[in-house]
Design an enzyme around this catalytic site. Structure first.
Site, short mmCIF file in Angstrom:
data_model
loop_
_atom_site.label_atom_id
_atom_site.label_comp_id
_atom_site.label_asym_id
_atom_site.label_seq_id
_atom_site.Cartn_x
_atom_site.Cartn_y
_atom_site.Cartn_z
N GLU A 215 0.87 -1.18 0.00
CA GLU A 215 0.00 0.00 0.00
C GLU A 215 0.91 1.22 0.00
O GLU A 215 1.54 1.54 1.00
CB GLU A 215 -0.92 -0.01 1.23
N CYS A 249 -2.42 9.26 2.79
CA CYS A 249 -2.08 8.80 1.44
C CYS A 249 -3.24 8.95 0.48
O CYS A 249 -3.05 8.90 -0.74
CB CYS A 249 -1.61 7.34 1.49
#
Length: 465
Positions: A215, A249
């Site tokens: 990720e 993010c």
């Protein structure tokens, strides 16, 4: 426990693998118990978690609960509710000329899983993959981020109270500890962080042919057309960008707005920032702080890449950077290439969607694209014309807390998916058991082959195999 004792970790790997092997595709009660323990870990120490997150990132309690504890509790409860169905084997069969075959596919745990967690959501992003790994029947070694020391210390303190080492174990330490851990042979590695570090993790895993889930991040564009510039959209964008002081993010990284709407958008955004945090956000109890000095200075440098329209104030002592709107951004500057990961929001005007699509398609694929528009044709054009890990319409952030959404990126923004059922699938592998009742058999199946075997095979292949 800060350690570089790899012998100890290898011993823990062995007992975790043994437990996972014993569970196999069964052990529903053991898995549910592990999830319930994780839930207790969060609920019984809520005030301690909120305090740790306040120390690490200056997170207000509401923000910390919503983005860390609440998200995790929802994910645990979703897994508890659906785990029995996820574990059910899939049985399929066929009638063939030679008899009847049967395939039963079940989901098995990988074994001992390494989870490397980041600092921006140090509790949520540490334990979210752990939920999927435990639901899958794995054992986990968790390495929290050393840059969120209060949360890391609390994890190290509390996890042994609720879990034996064969289920979940915490290793504290710096990047050298993380590097030494990645050199070991794991059954699966889960990493959240930068593309640069993710590449190193991927390379280390490749030496053992270990599967990974990465990720990562990226520059998430937020695109508005003329119908998308309104108070409701601006309110959502401001919240999503300045949540956690921009250290997300999935935050909207850069705003793209029609040139004729630029002034209107900027004024609306300025007013919204003031409505959220007052005229001096440094005094607001609802605005967070930059994680550490190195990140503070990195983000601060982006102020030189454009003109400050609003904000720009900072305090090194308090690791504070005000919510900032940046205009007249220099083409090719760092702020146009790097994931900002801070409370600086570049606002860039565009003249046509075609030109904007061409520009964005030259950049790495982002984790998410946000589009604000009431026009179906605009939404469809952008959805078809741009690549991303996910695509969100008239909302920001919320897709990442929905357990029905398989969350992840593509290319430099990530590899693999998790959350909800996708987490269970990520941390297990499908194992097929094949059997066949063949009372008749086929004489042409075995050598020596007759001259007519090939012709018969062409005609009957669907009824043979």
């Amino acid at each position: 426990m800060v350690t570089n004792n790899l012998d100890l970790i290898e011993d823990i790997q062995k007992i975790q693998r043994q437990r996972s092997c014993e569970l196999g595709c069964t052990g529903l009660d053991h898995r549910l118990y592990a999830l319930s323990q994780l839930k207790r870990l969060l609920e019984e120490h809520e005030s301690e978690w909120l305090l740790a997150l306040k120390k690490d990132l200056g997170k207000p309690a509401v923000e910390a609960y919503a983005s860390e504890l609440g998200v995790l509790l929802n994910e645990i409860e979703y897994a508890e509710k659906n785990l029995a169905d996820w574990l059910k084997p899939l049985s399929q069969g066929r009638f063939l000329l030679s008899g009847k075959d049967k395939v039963v596919t079940s989901y098995y745990p990988y074994g001992s899983v390494l989870v490397l967690a980041p600092w921006n959501y140090p509790l949520q992003l540490a334990l979210m993959p752990v939920i999927g790994a435990l639901a899958g029947g794995n054992g986990v070694v968790l390495k929290p981020s050393e840059f969120a020391p209060a949360t890391s210390k609390l994890l190290s303190k509390l996890v042994p109270v609720y879990f034996p080492k064969k289920v979940l174990y915490v290793v504290e330490g710096d990047s050298k500890v993380a590097e030494s851990l990645t050199r070991l042979q794991w059954d699966f590695i889960f990493f959240t962080g930068s593309p640069e570090t993710g590449t190193k993790v991927y390379e280390a895993a490749a030496s053992h042919l270990t599967p990974v889930l990465l990720e990562l991040g990226g520059k998430n564009p937020c695109i508005l057309d003329e119908s998308g510039v309104n108070d409701a959209a601006v309110k959502k964008i401001a919240w999503g960008k300045f949540l956690n002081a921009g250290q997300s993010c999935i935050a909207p990284d850069t705003i793209y707005v029609p040139r004729e709407q630029l002034g209107s958008f900027l004024e609306k955004m300025k007013s919204q920032i003031q409505a959220f945090y007052g005229v001096d956000p440094q005094l607001s109890p609802d605005y967070g702080r930059i994680i550490h000095a190195e990140q503070f200075h990195k983000v601060l440098r982006y102020l030189d890449d454009g003109k400050i329209y609003y904000g720009g104030e900072y305090s090194e002592e308090n690791r504070y950077i005000a919510p900032t709107l940046l205009v007249d951004v220099k083409p090719g500057s760092e702020v146009t290439k790097d994931e900002i990961f801070g409370p600086i929001l570049p606002v860039i005007p565009y003249d046509s969607l075609d030109d904007l699509k061409a520009e964005l398609n030259r950049l790495p694929i982002p984790l998410c694209i946000y589009v604000f528009s009431s026009k179906k044709e605009t939404i469809e054009e952008l959805q078809k014309g741009l690549e991303s890990g996910s695509f969100s319409i008239n909302e920001v952030i919320m897709h990442a807390v929905n357990p029905f959404v398989a969350f992840g990126g593509k290319g430099k923004s990530g590899l693999g998916r998790y959350h909800g059922e996708a987490s269970f699938q990520a941390f297990t592998y499908p194992r097929a058991v094949y059997s066949k009742k063949a009372p008749l058999g086929l004489s042409k199946q075995f050598p020596p082959y007759s001259k007519s075997a090939l012709q018969a095979l062409r005609k009957l292949r669907k009824k043979i195999f």
